[in-house]
Design an enzyme around this catalytic site. Structure first.
Site, PDB file in Angstrom:
ATOM      1  N   GLY A  46       0.665  -1.228  -0.030  1.00  0.00           N
ATOM      2  CA  GLY A  46      -0.053  -0.114  -0.010  1.00  0.00           C
ATOM      3  C   GLY A  46       0.835   1.248   0.085  1.00  0.00           C
ATOM      4  N   GLN A  51       2.993  10.020   1.293  1.00  0.00           N
ATOM      5  CA  GLN A  51       4.259   9.176   1.294  1.00  0.00           C
ATOM      6  C   GLN A  51       5.151   9.587  -0.045  1.00  0.00           C
ATOM      7  OE1 GLN A  51       2.726   5.302   2.286  1.00  0.00           O
ATOM      8  NE2 GLN A  51       4.595   4.897   3.030  1.00  0.00           N
ATOM      9  N   CYS A  88       6.844  -0.506   6.229  1.00  0.00           N
ATOM     10  CA  CYS A  88       6.122   0.641   5.403  1.00  0.00           C
ATOM     11  C   CYS A  88       7.446   1.090   4.656  1.00  0.00           C
ATOM     12  CB  CYS A  88       5.950   1.718   6.765  1.00  0.00           C
ATOM     13  SG  CYS A  88       5.489   3.141   6.181  1.00  0.00           S
ATOM     14  N   LEU A  89       7.084   1.617   3.379  1.00  0.00           N
ATOM     15  CA  LEU A  89       7.985   2.023   2.488  1.00  0.00           C
ATOM     16  C   LEU A  89       8.622   3.220   2.818  1.00  0.00           C
ATOM     17  CD1 LEU A  89       6.157   1.278  -1.089  1.00  0.00           C
ATOM     18  CD2 LEU A  89       7.911  -0.049   0.103  1.00  0.00           C
ATOM     19  N   HIS A 130      -3.361   0.666   8.053  1.00  0.00           N
ATOM     20  CA  HIS A 130      -2.208   1.398   8.063  1.00  0.00           C
ATOM     21  C   HIS A 130      -2.013   2.614   7.235  1.00  0.00           C
ATOM     22  CE1 HIS A 130       2.617   0.820   7.646  1.00  0.00           C
ATOM     23  NE2 HIS A 130       2.282   1.712   6.641  1.00  0.00           N
ATOM     24  N   GLU A 131      -2.727   2.386   6.047  1.00  0.00           N
ATOM     25  CA  GLU A 131      -2.699   3.470   5.059  1.00  0.00           C
ATOM     26  C   GLU A 131      -3.433   4.584   5.439  1.00  0.00           C
ATOM     27  OE1 GLU A 131      -0.521   3.399   2.948  1.00  0.00           O
ATOM     28  OE2 GLU A 131       0.186   1.103   3.077  1.00  0.00           O
ATOM     29  N   HIS A 134      -1.768   6.826   7.877  1.00  0.00           N
ATOM     30  CA  HIS A 134      -0.669   7.900   7.079  1.00  0.00           C
ATOM     31  C   HIS A 134      -1.488   9.034   7.013  1.00  0.00           C
ATOM     32  CE1 HIS A 134       3.059   5.899   6.035  1.00  0.00           C
ATOM     33  NE2 HIS A 134       2.365   4.755   5.752  1.00  0.00           N
TER      34      HIS A 134
HETATM   35 NI    NI Z   1       3.270   2.833   5.496  1.00  0.00          NI
END
Ligand code: NI
Length: 149
Positions: A46, A51, A88-89, A130-131, A134
């Site tokens: 995701g 991000q 997480c990226l 999670h997303e 963000h």
């Molecule tokens: Ni993330």
């Protein structure tokens, strides 16, 4: 379509609250396309707009069941519990155990502004939680109960 730079932990943009998407225009479509390409290129499940440096409430997810785009997502219901590894990226190389609901019902708009509702379980439910966090300036790190090697 383009690969955008992923903002990393410590970048102030990741800790800000995102604004509601109001224009379902070509600019949004390009953003979503780029987010998808960027997520795929980095082998993520995701990606949320902040991000890639954009403070808008938009996320893309592919938890193995195909691409899902959530614009202005709102989690309506949560149930059950799952504990598992999460990454997480924006925090490369760091994995930790996080407990999340096993099932969520989310409502969101698609890229054209149409509202829909979706029931998500397991990895998809984890990714939605999670997303969505963000978008409120939160990283998964604050939810980690144990960091994994
Ligand atoms: Ni993330």
């Amino acid at each position: 379509m383009a690969i955008r730079e992923i903002r990393k932990e410590g970048d102030e943009i990741l800790y800000k609250k995102c604004k509601e998407v109001k224009n379902f225009d070509n600019k949004l479509h390009i953003l979503l396309d780029d987010m998808y390409d960027t997520m795929k290129k980095n082998e993520g499940v995701g990606l949320a707009a902040p991000q890639v440096g954009i403070l808008k409430r938009a996320v893309v997810i592919d938890a193995g069941e195909g691409l899902v785009e959530l614009v202005n997502p709102v989690i309506l219901e949560e149930s059950g519990e799952q504990t598992g590894s999460e990454g997480c990226l924006s925090v490369p190389g760091v994995y930790g155990e996080v407990t999340r609901p096993n099932k969520v019902v989310v409502k969101a708009q698609d890229r054209n502004g149409n509202w829909f509702k979706m029931t998500c379980e397991e990895l998809m439910a984890r990714a939605v939680c999670h997303e969505t966090e963000h978008l409120d300036g939160k990283l998964f790190l604050e939810r980690v109960t144990k960091f994994l090697d």
